[in-house]
Write a protein that holds these residues in place. Structure first.
Motif, PDB file in Angstrom:
ATOM      1  N   LYS A  69      73.204 122.758  55.620  1.00  0.00           N
ATOM      2  CA  LYS A  69      72.408 122.419  56.829  1.00  0.00           C
ATOM      3  C   LYS A  69      73.119 122.554  57.972  1.00  0.00           C
ATOM      4  N   LYS A  71      72.585 122.945  62.490  1.00  0.00           N
ATOM      5  CA  LYS A  71      71.813 123.268  63.689  1.00  0.00           C
ATOM      6  C   LYS A  71      72.821 123.102  65.080  1.00  0.00           C
ATOM      7  N   SER A  82      65.944 126.753  68.399  1.00  0.00           N
ATOM      8  CA  SER A  82      65.123 125.784  69.162  1.00  0.00           C
ATOM      9  C   SER A  82      65.880 125.582  70.461  1.00  0.00           C
ATOM     10  N   SER A  85      65.696 121.478  70.179  1.00  0.00           N
ATOM     11  CA  SER A  85      66.570 120.628  68.996  1.00  0.00           C
ATOM     12  C   SER A  85      67.741 121.171  68.278  1.00  0.00           C
ATOM     13  N   ALA A  87      67.402 123.599  66.078  1.00  0.00           N
ATOM     14  CA  ALA A  87      67.105 123.991  64.823  1.00  0.00           C
ATOM     15  C   ALA A  87      67.258 125.638  64.750  1.00  0.00           C
ATOM     16  N   CYS A  89      66.336 129.285  62.988  1.00  0.00           N
ATOM     17  CA  CYS A  89      65.607 130.111  61.893  1.00  0.00           C
ATOM     18  C   CYS A  89      66.491 131.268  61.190  1.00  0.00           C
ATOM     19  N   LYS A  94      67.748 129.082  54.195  1.00  0.00           N
ATOM     20  CA  LYS A  94      66.459 128.607  53.511  1.00  0.00           C
ATOM     21  C   LYS A  94      66.620 129.332  52.054  1.00  0.00           C
ATOM     22  N   GLN A 123      62.283 130.974  65.948  1.00  0.00           N
ATOM     23  CA  GLN A 123      62.089 129.464  65.791  1.00  0.00           C
ATOM     24  C   GLN A 123      61.596 128.931  67.120  1.00  0.00           C
TER      25      GLN A 123
END
Length: 232
Positions: A69, A71, A82, A85, A87, A89, A94, A123
C-alpha cells in the motif's frame, strides 16, 4: 509466513540501502519494517526534475501475495495522484500486482509514472483534464508544485530515523501553499485581475464562486469578474 515475510522485507530494505545508483531511500517508521517512508528523485527532463518525493508505504500481512500500500506524502500535481490525499492510481498497486515486485521496483514504477501519466485512467480528474487540454500549462503547474513541495525531502535519512510519516507530512505543510493552485485556478487568470489592482484573495474567491476552476477554462470574461469584484 510472518517470518518469511519479515526476512523478505528486511532483504528488500537492505537492497535499497546498498543500491546507490537508483536514488531510492527507505526509512523505517517507529522502527517497523512494515511501515516505511520511501524517497526517490523526480525523473530528469520532466516537470518533477529536481524534486525529492516521499511515499508512505505499508506492507500488508499477506505480502508478497498482496500488493504494497502506497500513497504520496509529498504533494504532486499529476493525473494519477490525488492532489488532496496522495492516493495513487497504478495497476501494479491493484489487480496487476505480482509477488515478483519488490519495494525498490515498485518505487521505481512510481517514478516512471511521474513522466508517463495515464490521463484516461486518472486518480485526479481535474488534473487529468488540465493535462489533456493544455499540456504546457499543466507542466508549468506541475513544475511549480515540485518547486514548493518537493524541494528537499526530509525523509531521505537512514533507516531507524525517529520520524514517522505524519511528522514528515506536518513538516511539508510548513511550505506555504498557493491558495489559487489549491482552489484549482490557473495562476494566469488570478494575476490578470491582480494586475488591475484587485486584492488577490478577493480575486480567488470570485473566480471560485463563478466556477472558473479546472483546466478546461481557457479564458475568463473580464467584465463578469470585475463586476463581482466591484460588488455590482
Amino acid at each position: 509466513m510472518s517470518e518469511a515475510r519479515l526476512r523478505r522485507v528486511n532483504k528488500e530494505i537492505a537492497d535499497c540501502q546498498n543500491d546507490k545508483a537508483s536514488g531510492i531511500l527507505i526509512a523505517l517508521v517507529d522502527d517497523s519494517p512494515f511501515h516505511l517512508v520511501g524517497t526517490f528523485p523526480g525523473p530528469e527532463n520532466s516537470p518533477y526534475e529536481g524534486g525529492n518525493f516521499d511515499v508512505d508505504i505499508v506492507v500488508p500481512d499477506g505480502y508478497p501475495f498482496q500488493p504494497i500500500k502506497m500513497k504520496f506524502i509529498t504533494k504532486v500535481y499529476h493525473p494519477n495522484v490525488s492532489s488532496q490525499s496522495g492516493a495513487i492510481c497504478l495497476d501494479i498497486l491493484k489487480d496487476q500486482w505480482t509477488p515478483i515486485l519488490t519495494l525498490k521496483s515498485t518505487l521505481m514504477s512510481l517514478r516512471s509514472l511521474l513522466c508517463s501519466p495515464e490521463p484516461n485512467d486518472p486518480q485526479d480528474a481535474e488534473v487529468a483534464k488540465h493535462y489533456l487540454s493544455d499540456r504546457a500549462d499543466f507542466e508549468r503547474t506541475a513544475r511549480y508544485w515540485t518547486e514548493i513541495y518537493a524541494n528537499g525531502s526530509e525523509s531521505a535519512r537512514p533507516p531507524n530515523a525517529d520520524d514517522d510519516a505524519a511528522a514528515l507530512a506536518r513538516r511539508k505543510k510548513g511550505v506555504k501553499e498557493d491558495p489559487a493552485l489549491v482552489a484549482g485556478l490557473k495562476l494566469e487568470h488570478v494575476e490578470q485581475f491582480v494586475n488591475m489592482g484587485f486584492e488577490r484573495n478577493a480575486v480567488i474567491d470570485v473566480l471560485k464562486r463563478l466556477n472558473y476552476r479546472g483546466a478546461n477554462v481557457r479564458n475568463v470574461t473580464d467584465d463578469r469578474v470585475v463586476n463581482e469584484l466591484l460588488g455590482i
